[in-house]
Enzyme design. Structure first.
Site, PDB file in Angstrom:
ATOM      1  N   ARG A  11      20.757  36.526  53.045  1.00 55.06           N
ATOM      2  CA  ARG A  11      22.017  37.033  53.590  1.00 55.06           C
ATOM      3  C   ARG A  11      22.089  38.555  53.470  1.00 55.06           C
ATOM      4  NH1 ARG A  11      27.512  34.048  51.763  1.00 55.06           N
ATOM      5  NH2 ARG A  11      27.360  35.170  49.812  1.00 55.06           N
ATOM      6  N   ARG A  14      23.745  41.687  48.740  1.00 52.56           N
ATOM      7  CA  ARG A  14      24.603  41.660  47.554  1.00 52.56           C
ATOM      8  C   ARG A  14      23.759  41.377  46.319  1.00 52.56           C
ATOM      9  NH1 ARG A  14      29.363  37.598  49.256  1.00 52.56           N
ATOM     10  NH2 ARG A  14      28.962  36.944  47.120  1.00 52.56           N
ATOM     11  N   ARG A  28      24.697  30.484  40.727  1.00 49.25           N
ATOM     12  CA  ARG A  28      26.013  30.308  41.349  1.00 49.25           C
ATOM     13  C   ARG A  28      26.236  28.852  41.768  1.00 49.25           C
ATOM     14  NH1 ARG A  28      26.069  34.419  45.995  1.00 49.25           N
ATOM     15  NH2 ARG A  28      28.272  33.963  46.180  1.00 49.25           N
TER      16      ARG A  28
HETATM   17  P1  AMP Z   1      32.125  34.967  46.871  1.00 46.11           P
HETATM   18  O1  AMP Z   1      32.155  36.216  47.671  1.00 46.11           O
HETATM   19  O2  AMP Z   1      33.301  34.068  47.128  1.00 46.11           O
HETATM   20  O3  AMP Z   1      30.815  34.247  46.969  1.00 46.11           O
HETATM   21  O4  AMP Z   1      32.276  35.405  45.331  1.00 46.11           O
HETATM   22  C1  AMP Z   1      31.343  36.255  44.711  1.00 46.11           C
HETATM   23  C2  AMP Z   1      31.545  36.249  43.200  1.00 46.11           C
HETATM   24  O5  AMP Z   1      32.863  36.747  42.893  1.00 46.11           O
HETATM   25  C3  AMP Z   1      31.495  34.885  42.540  1.00 46.11           C
HETATM   26  O6  AMP Z   1      30.162  34.463  42.275  1.00 46.11           O
HETATM   27  C4  AMP Z   1      32.300  35.151  41.258  1.00 46.11           C
HETATM   28  O7  AMP Z   1      31.544  35.911  40.337  1.00 46.11           O
HETATM   29  C5  AMP Z   1      33.409  36.065  41.776  1.00 46.11           C
HETATM   30  N1  AMP Z   1      34.561  35.258  42.250  1.00 46.11           N
HETATM   31  C6  AMP Z   1      35.007  35.149  43.541  1.00 46.11           C
HETATM   32  N2  AMP Z   1      36.066  34.322  43.611  1.00 46.11           N
HETATM   33  C7  AMP Z   1      36.301  33.892  42.358  1.00 46.11           C
HETATM   34  C8  AMP Z   1      37.244  33.000  41.785  1.00 46.11           C
HETATM   35  N3  AMP Z   1      38.154  32.360  42.542  1.00 46.11           N
HETATM   36  N4  AMP Z   1      37.188  32.791  40.445  1.00 46.11           N
HETATM   37  C9  AMP Z   1      36.292  33.425  39.679  1.00 46.11           C
HETATM   38  N5  AMP Z   1      35.351  34.254  40.147  1.00 46.11           N
HETATM   39  C10 AMP Z   1      35.346  34.494  41.478  1.00 46.11           C
END
Ligand code: AMP
Length: 218
Positions: free
Chosen positions: A129, A162, A173
């Site tokens: 990605r 990222r 993750r």
């Molecule tokens: P994402 O962009 O949704 O894949 O999120 C990237 C990273 O941000 C995740 O792997 C977490 O480290 C953090 N993160 C995003 N949303 C949350 C959430 N609702 N709760 C806790 N950590 C979050």
């Protein structure tokens, strides 16, 4: 009554891509907790520094700061008709708290599309990605490459990988997702809000299924 849609699914399932399409079709606001954290990191805020220490390892940012950030975002007047929540809630505590917050506002989560895909597809998607620095538009080196390598087709800004989109962090993750977020599937199923969408199909087909599930005509 406002419309709050929670997009549920593993990292890499296509929530962000579908959220972008959905906001275009519905006029709702896209609230992505990951994007909000990345904005804080870019602006070098205290919250950004804290979030980065978890995100770069593929771990979840603690519930209290995450909830406070999302609560603040959805209390913004631009969310008065509702929002597409992407990447939030990710734990039962977050789900319970946001439910209470919305109920206090006389609102509730309307529907929870759950986008599924097998792990090997998710890892391949996450590790290939690339994301645009200006607005977070997402491309993929193999599946949806930009017209010009390293440049966003939509706004011409630089594309980058990222920190948390490496193979190792992607695996971590997915592990965290299985442990902390999977319980939400039953939580929303019991409330009769869950609709399963098969995410390992072409983007347009996933959108079609999603719009059908949401009963949105285009
Ligand atoms: P994402 O962009 O949704 O894949 O999120 C990237 C990273 O941000 C995740 O792997 C977490 O480290 C953090 N993160 C995003 N949303 C949350 C959430 N609702 N709760 C806790 N950590 C979050």
């Amino acid at each position: 009554m406002a419309t709050y849609i929670v997009l549920l699914g593993s990292p890499g399932a296509g929530k962000g891509t579908q959220a972008d399409i959905l906001i275009e079709k519905t006029g709702l606001v896209h609230v992505s907790s990951g994007d909000l954290f990345r904005e804080h990191i870019k602006n070098k805020t205290e919250l950004g520094q804290l979030a980065d220490s978890y995100m770069s390892k593929g771990e979840l940012v603690p519930d209290d700061v995450t909830i406070a950030m999302v609560r603040k975002r959805i209390s913004n007047p631009d969310c008065e008709h509702g929002a597409v929540l992407d990447g939030f809630p990710r734990t039962l505590v977050q789900a319970e708290t946001i439910k209470i917050t919305l109920n206090e506002m006389g609102e509730d989560i309307s529907v929870v599309p759950y986008i599924t895909a097998p792990d090997e597809i998710l890892i391949a998607r996450l590790s290939g990605r690339c994301t645009c620095r200006a607005s977070g538009h997402v491309f993929h080196k193999l599946y949806s490459p930009p017209a010009k390598e390293g440049i966003c087709d939509i706004d011409g800004s630089e594309l980058y990988q990222r920190d948390d989109d490496t193979v190792e962090t992607a695996k971590k993750r997915l592990h965290v997702y299985a442990e902390k977020t999977l319980p939400l599937i039953n939580y929303y199923r019991k409330q009769d809000k869950l609709v399963e969408i098969q995410g390992d199909q072409p983007i347009e087909k996933v959108t079609e299924d999603l719009l059908a599930a949401l009963n949105i005509k285009v």
